[in-house]
Design a protein around this motif. Structure first.
Motif, PDB file in Angstrom:
ATOM      1  N   MET A 129     -31.086 -16.552 -40.777  1.00 48.51           N
ATOM      2  CA  MET A 129     -32.268 -17.152 -40.160  1.00 48.51           C
ATOM      3  C   MET A 129     -33.337 -17.429 -41.208  1.00 48.51           C
ATOM      4  N   LEU A 130     -33.539 -16.467 -42.091  1.00 54.83           N
ATOM      5  CA  LEU A 130     -34.516 -16.656 -43.172  1.00 54.83           C
ATOM      6  C   LEU A 130     -34.091 -17.800 -44.093  1.00 54.83           C
ATOM      7  N   LEU A 131     -32.789 -17.891 -44.347  1.00 57.08           N
ATOM      8  CA  LEU A 131     -32.271 -18.957 -45.217  1.00 57.08           C
ATOM      9  C   LEU A 131     -32.532 -20.333 -44.599  1.00 57.08           C
ATOM     10  N   ILE A 132     -32.306 -20.454 -43.297  1.00 59.28           N
ATOM     11  CA  ILE A 132     -32.541 -21.731 -42.625  1.00 59.28           C
ATOM     12  C   ILE A 132     -34.033 -22.046 -42.567  1.00 59.28           C
ATOM     13  N   CYS A 133     -34.870 -21.045 -42.304  1.00 58.68           N
ATOM     14  CA  CYS A 133     -36.323 -21.251 -42.292  1.00 58.68           C
ATOM     15  C   CYS A 133     -36.813 -21.797 -43.632  1.00 58.68           C
ATOM     16  N   SER A 134     -36.346 -21.190 -44.695  1.00 59.77           N
ATOM     17  CA  SER A 134     -36.756 -21.624 -46.028  1.00 59.77           C
ATOM     18  C   SER A 134     -36.265 -23.043 -46.315  1.00 59.77           C
ATOM     19  N   THR A 135     -35.062 -23.372 -45.852  1.00 55.34           N
ATOM     20  CA  THR A 135     -34.517 -24.717 -46.048  1.00 55.34           C
ATOM     21  C   THR A 135     -35.323 -25.753 -45.274  1.00 55.34           C
ATOM     22  N   ILE A 136     -35.714 -25.429 -44.042  1.00 58.71           N
ATOM     23  CA  ILE A 136     -36.548 -26.341 -43.246  1.00 58.71           C
ATOM     24  C   ILE A 136     -37.869 -26.604 -43.964  1.00 58.71           C
TER      25      ILE A 136
END
Length: 472
Positions: free
Chosen positions: A110-117
């Protein structure tokens, strides 16, 4: 209201948000690392496909209110960011499996996707508010990612350093935005935004300098580089790869977008950036010489490579050739870094002494790592050579003689410490290193694919150059 065209344009961001919501709901009911990993990969792949669909349907540059613009520039960097995040998520999964932490780390994705967004918003921003939101969304998620999966003091130190310096850089950014808002009454970025009587106002210059300082912290250019090697060393290898690729690419792409709105770079500002570029190239390479940790070497190498890229900013005069140079360099640098960090993920060891005699136990990995290091050094028949040549040609074309000298000196130093690592690989030290198992075989496949791509780009660069020109 957002029309249908705008909805298509921002579909990659929407799809990532949907993936994030699905992960949140899934984790609430069923905690399984493999399932969450598969959902994450599917989300990234669908977003990549949506970007390719947008490009091949020739959608015109689309402005979403005054906040976000979707054009070839943002599509190119969004694609690069998503591919890098996809690789990093695969590296992360195998790292979690190796550590036998199957059911405790689902929030990591989830953190990885947040950072990517946040990174994608950053490269698409046409408003200082979205610039700030994208930067903070990417950075805040990174605070957690840096200390995730490691329970030692080194990781905690890295996370705190990154948080403190990011907070300071955010203060500079907000102050610079406040000065621009004070003078102009809005934060919208357009081609005429900084023009008043064909001159750039004093408050504008101060605001721009503060914003550049903020982005300088994120890019770790000298003198804002203090924490970079510690963060690379303290993070787990997949997150070090994420910082070296997604974080750096998104911030630099946002910086270029921001500077393109200026009719020209103020002479004083241009001289300052020239000095910073020279110092960053020379000292970034010099500081890497005495390191015995491969991650720290890559950290200082990233500083030097950002110095090379600053050449494009100094030479920027609304020239497509400049954008072409920057795009090619960032692409080749990104692919090479993913390959090197992939090897580090397989070996799970960052000490330089560990790599002595690697060729005699794992010749395929040693050869792949050699290709990656030669690419970083800018040796012919590798992708890195194409990027370095473009940077050098840009400096020659604009007669930036001091920068040309610094590039030659800096790259000579870089070749030395890259060859030093390569020499370790082929030392006649026959140690049996058990490396492979089924769980990390997937990384080996991806790293091998990257090595082939790097060689193909180096030998047949014309197809890549034609593609980049169509996107510049």
């Amino acid at each position: 209201m957002i029309n249908k065209l705008q909805l298509y344009a921002i579909s990659p961001i929407i799809l990532l948000f949907i993936t994030l919501i699905i992960l949140l709901i899934t984790i609430s009911f069923y905690r399984n690392n493999l399932s969450i990993f598969i959902i994450t990969i599917i989300g990234f792949l669908i977003s990549i496909i949506s970007i390719i669909w947008i490009y091949y349907n020739n959608l015109k540059p689309t402005l979403i209110y005054p906040l976000i613009i979707i054009d070839n520039y943002s599509l190119f960097y969004s694609l690069l960011i998503l591919i890098s995040a996809l690789y990093c998520s695969i590296f992360s999964y195998t790292y979690i499996i190796k550590k036998n932490k199957k059911d405790k780390n689902e929030e990591f994705y989830m953190l990885l996707i947040c950072s990517t967004i946040g990174a994608i918003i950053l490269v698409s921003s046409m408003h200082l508010a979205t610039l700030f939101i994208g930067l903070e969304l990417m950075s805040i998620a990174l605070y957690g990612l840096i200390v995730y999966l490691r329970n030692d003091l080194k990781a905690l130190e890295s996370g705190i350093k990154y948080m403190v310096l990011s907070s300071i850089s955010s203060c500079f950014l907000l102050f610079g935005m406040a000065l621009l808002y004070f003078y102009y009454g809005n934060l919208t970025v357009t081609n005429y935004y900084f023009l008043i009587d064909n001159q750039i106002a004093r408050w504008t210059i101060i605001g721009i300098i503060l914003i550049l300082i903020s982005l300088g912290f994120k890019l770790s250019i000298i003198p804002f580089h203090m924490s970079t090697p510690d963060i690379y060393e303290g993070s787990i290898t997949p997150i070090s790869a994420f910082i070296a690729t997604v974080s750096k690419i998104s911030v630099f792409a946002a910086l270029i977008r921001f500077l393109l709105i200026l009719p020209n770079i103020n002479i004083f500002l241009k001289n300052v950036i020239t000095i910073i570029s020279i110092v960053t190239i020379i000292f970034g390479n010099l500081l890497a010489l005495k390191q015995n940790n491969l991650k720290r070497i890559l950290g200082y190498s990233s500083i030097a490579n950002l110095g090379y890229l600053l050449t494009g900013i100094v030479a920027m005069q609304h020239s497509k050739f400049i954008l072409e140079t920057i795009n090619i360099y960032l692409l080749t640098y990104n692919l090479t870094n993913l390959g090197i960090f992939g090897i580090l993920s397989i070996l799970n060891n960052e000490k330089l002494s560990y790599y002595k005699g690697l060729f005699w136990s794992q010749p395929d990995l040693a050869i792949i790592l050699t290709i990656m290091l030669l690419s970083l050094a800018g040796i012919p028949i590798t992708a890195g050579f194409i990027g370095k040549i473009y940077i050098l040609l840009t400096a020659i074309n604009y007669q930036l003689w001091l920068i040309i000298i610094s590039i030659i000196i800096g790259n000579s130093i870089g070749i030395y410490y890259y060859l030093r690592i390569i020499s370790y690989l082929y030392m006649d030290i026959r140690n049996d290193k058990k490396i492979f198992n089924r769980r990390i075989f997937i990384i080996y496949f991806f790293v091998l694919f990257l090595a082939l791509i790097i060689l193909l780009i180096g030998i047949f660069p014309q197809n890549l150059i034609s593609l980049i020109r169509s996107l510049s």
